[in-house]
Design a protein around this motif. Structure first.
Motif, short mmCIF file in Angstrom:
data_model
loop_
_atom_site.label_atom_id
_atom_site.label_comp_id
_atom_site.label_asym_id
_atom_site.label_seq_id
_atom_site.Cartn_x
_atom_site.Cartn_y
_atom_site.Cartn_z
N ASP A 36 0.82 -1.22 0.00
CA ASP A 36 0.00 0.00 0.00
C ASP A 36 0.85 1.27 0.00
O ASP A 36 0.40 2.32 -0.47
N GLN A 37 2.06 1.17 0.52
CA GLN A 37 2.92 2.35 0.61
C GLN A 37 3.96 2.42 -0.50
O GLN A 37 4.89 3.23 -0.45
N SER A 38 3.77 1.59 -1.53
CA SER A 38 4.75 1.54 -2.62
C SER A 38 4.49 2.55 -3.72
O SER A 38 5.16 2.54 -4.75
N GLY A 39 3.51 3.42 -3.52
CA GLY A 39 3.20 4.44 -4.51
C GLY A 39 2.60 3.88 -5.79
O GLY A 39 2.70 4.50 -6.85
N GLY A 40 1.99 2.72 -5.71
CA GLY A 40 1.36 2.12 -6.87
C GLY A 40 2.25 1.17 -7.65
O GLY A 40 1.79 0.55 -8.62
N PHE A 41 3.52 1.04 -7.25
CA PHE A 41 4.41 0.11 -7.96
C PHE A 41 3.90 -1.32 -7.76
O PHE A 41 3.90 -2.12 -8.70
N TYR A 42 3.49 -1.63 -6.53
CA TYR A 42 2.81 -2.90 -6.26
C TYR A 42 1.35 -2.59 -5.98
O TYR A 42 1.03 -1.68 -5.20
N LYS A 43 0.45 -3.34 -6.60
CA LYS A 43 -0.98 -3.13 -6.41
C LYS A 43 -1.64 -4.44 -5.98
O LYS A 43 -1.51 -5.46 -6.67
N GLY A 44 -2.32 -4.39 -4.84
CA GLY A 44 -3.02 -5.57 -4.36
C GLY A 44 -4.18 -5.91 -5.27
O GLY A 44 -4.81 -5.02 -5.85
N TYR A 45 -4.47 -7.20 -5.41
CA TYR A 45 -5.54 -7.63 -6.30
C TYR A 45 -6.91 -7.54 -5.62
O TYR A 45 -7.87 -7.06 -6.21
N SER A 46 -7.02 -8.01 -4.39
CA SER A 46 -8.32 -8.07 -3.72
C SER A 46 -8.65 -6.76 -3.02
O SER A 46 -7.76 -5.95 -2.73
N GLU A 47 -9.94 -6.54 -2.78
CA GLU A 47 -10.37 -5.36 -2.04
C GLU A 47 -9.92 -5.48 -0.58
O GLU A 47 -9.90 -6.57 -0.01
N ARG A 48 -9.59 -4.35 0.02
CA ARG A 48 -8.97 -4.37 1.35
C ARG A 48 -9.83 -5.05 2.39
O ARG A 48 -9.32 -5.75 3.27
N SER A 49 -11.14 -4.88 2.33
CA SER A 49 -12.02 -5.45 3.35
C SER A 49 -12.05 -6.98 3.30
O SER A 49 -12.44 -7.62 4.28
N SER A 50 -11.63 -7.55 2.17
CA SER A 50 -11.69 -9.00 2.00
C SER A 50 -10.31 -9.64 1.88
O SER A 50 -10.19 -10.82 1.52
N ARG A 51 -9.27 -8.89 2.15
CA ARG A 51 -7.92 -9.42 1.95
C ARG A 51 -7.65 -10.67 2.80
O ARG A 51 -7.98 -10.74 3.97
N SER A 52 -7.00 -11.61 2.14
CA SER A 52 -6.61 -12.85 2.81
C SER A 52 -5.36 -12.64 3.65
O SER A 52 -4.43 -11.95 3.24
N HIS A 53 -5.33 -13.28 4.81
CA HIS A 53 -4.12 -13.31 5.64
C HIS A 53 -3.25 -14.51 5.30
O HIS A 53 -2.23 -14.74 5.95
#
Length: 359
Positions: free
Chosen positions: A277-294
């Motif tokens: 999340d703090q990579s300035g968009g270089f890395y982008k998570g696929y899933s929505e934050r509320s449903s993120r897998s641990h």
């Protein structure tokens, strides 16, 4: 010996302590002069391991006395068939909440048996459907869901309340990774190969009253009651695999139980998600934050070419299994119970270095 940082989606990393103990006992278990894999499943040595393993699982998950525990074979894939064969009785339906490939496969299997319908789904599978998005049709005997979705990296953090309809969950990829209220489910099943041991063992946790609804038309070898009556020795059990589950369960116990394992898993997931999340968009998570897998951290880099470069360089540096599933591409780090916090910290450092070189 150098150990890889194993982020594979499964079969997955196992604690070094478990593997070392298994190595030490490989030729002779408890001065028997035999390996567990050589001896009879009716021997006193294996009988003790078999029963102790089920009792350890009961203690670790806080499983009430009115639930049966089974150690079966065939993986979650066989459960996709056994569940509707036993509990989708004539004239009744079963609803499936679709959240990824494995819930789709479970649904397809049920369609071969009887009246199965889609009780919930959302486009793209980037989030878990809310409880109010689950539609239960008349004469529904059970609702099936997949608690953690390895391909897209989503996970249930709260489970739906169904008011009398049985809730059945495939927990293959997050069993023992967090505390759960077993009372919320009529049946839980999980392959051991992510968080509890090697492939070849399938854990089943089944509430006794559900057995009363078991179909008498199902062939005996596919009935839960047949296996439970024989203490899951209807066929020769996968003895060595269950022995490894026993060692893994003891390791979880030694770490402070599932509650402490959950805290460790949250720490690992937070470390990697915060960096993404703090990579300035270089890395982008696929899933929505509320449903993120641990359990499964899925992400993309700015281009497919960078995805492949990242995967190749990670492999060279000893980070194994960080390629995403071909269905969605990108990258994935599976951080199951056997993956250490140190490995996650090393991966974060590699990700930072890769961004510095390619951002």
């Amino acid at each position: 010996m150098m150990r890889a940082h194993n982020f594979s989606s499964g079969p997955a990393a196992m604690p070094s302590e478990v593997l070392i103990q298994a190595q030490n006992e490989l030729l002779s278990y408890d001065d028997s002069g035999m390996s567990i894999m050589e001896m009879s499943h009716r021997s006193k040595y294996y009988d003790q391991i078999h029963n102790e393993t089920m009792e350890l699982i009961r203690q670790l998950l806080g499983i009430p006395a009115n639930y049966k525990i089974g150690l079966l074979q065939g993986g979650a894939r066989l459960q996709f068939a056994m569940i509707p064969l036993n509990f989708m009785s004539k004239g009744r339906q079963a609803g499936y909440v679709l959240t990824d490939t494995w819930s789709e496969e479970a649904f397809k299997e049920a369609e071969h048996v009887g009246s199965a319908y889609i009780a919930g789904k959302n486009d793209g599978y980037r989030r878990i459907p809310d409880s109010n998005e689950i539609e239960i049709q008349r004469d529904t005997t059970y609702i099936h869901l997949t608690s953690n979705n390895t391909i897209v990296g989503t996970q249930y953090h709260d489970y739906p309340q169904l008011n009398g309809v049985h809730l059945i969950a495939d927990m293959t990829s997050d069993i023992m990774s967090k505390e759960i209220d077993v009372n919320s489910f009529s049946l839980i099943y999980a392959g051991a190969q992510k968080n509890l041991g090697p492939s070849g063992v399938t854990l089943v946790i089944l509430r006794e009253d559900l057995l009363e609804e078991e179909s008498s038309l199902t062939m005996p070898a596919l009935r839960y009651s047949s296996h439970l009556k024989e203490n899951c020795m209807l066929a020769t059990p996968p003895t060595y695999n269950i022995y490894l589950v026993n060692l893994f369960a003891k390791w979880i116990q030694q770490q402070g139980g599932v509650a402490m394992i959950e805290k460790q898993n949250q720490k690992k997931a937070t470390l990697l998600y915060d960096f993404i999340d703090q990579s300035g968009g270089f890395y982008k998570g696929y899933s929505e934050r509320s449903s993120r897998s641990h359990m499964n951290i899925t992400f993309h880099l700015p281009t497919k070419e960078l995805d492949q470069k990242f995967i190749a360089q990670a492999y060279q540096e000893g980070f194994i299994g960080v390629n995403g599933h071909h269905r969605i591409g990108g990258c994935r780090a599976s951080i199951y119970n056997g993956v250490s916090l140190q490995s996650c910290m090393e991966l974060e450092m590699f990700m930072k270095h890769f961004q510095d070189q390619n951002g």
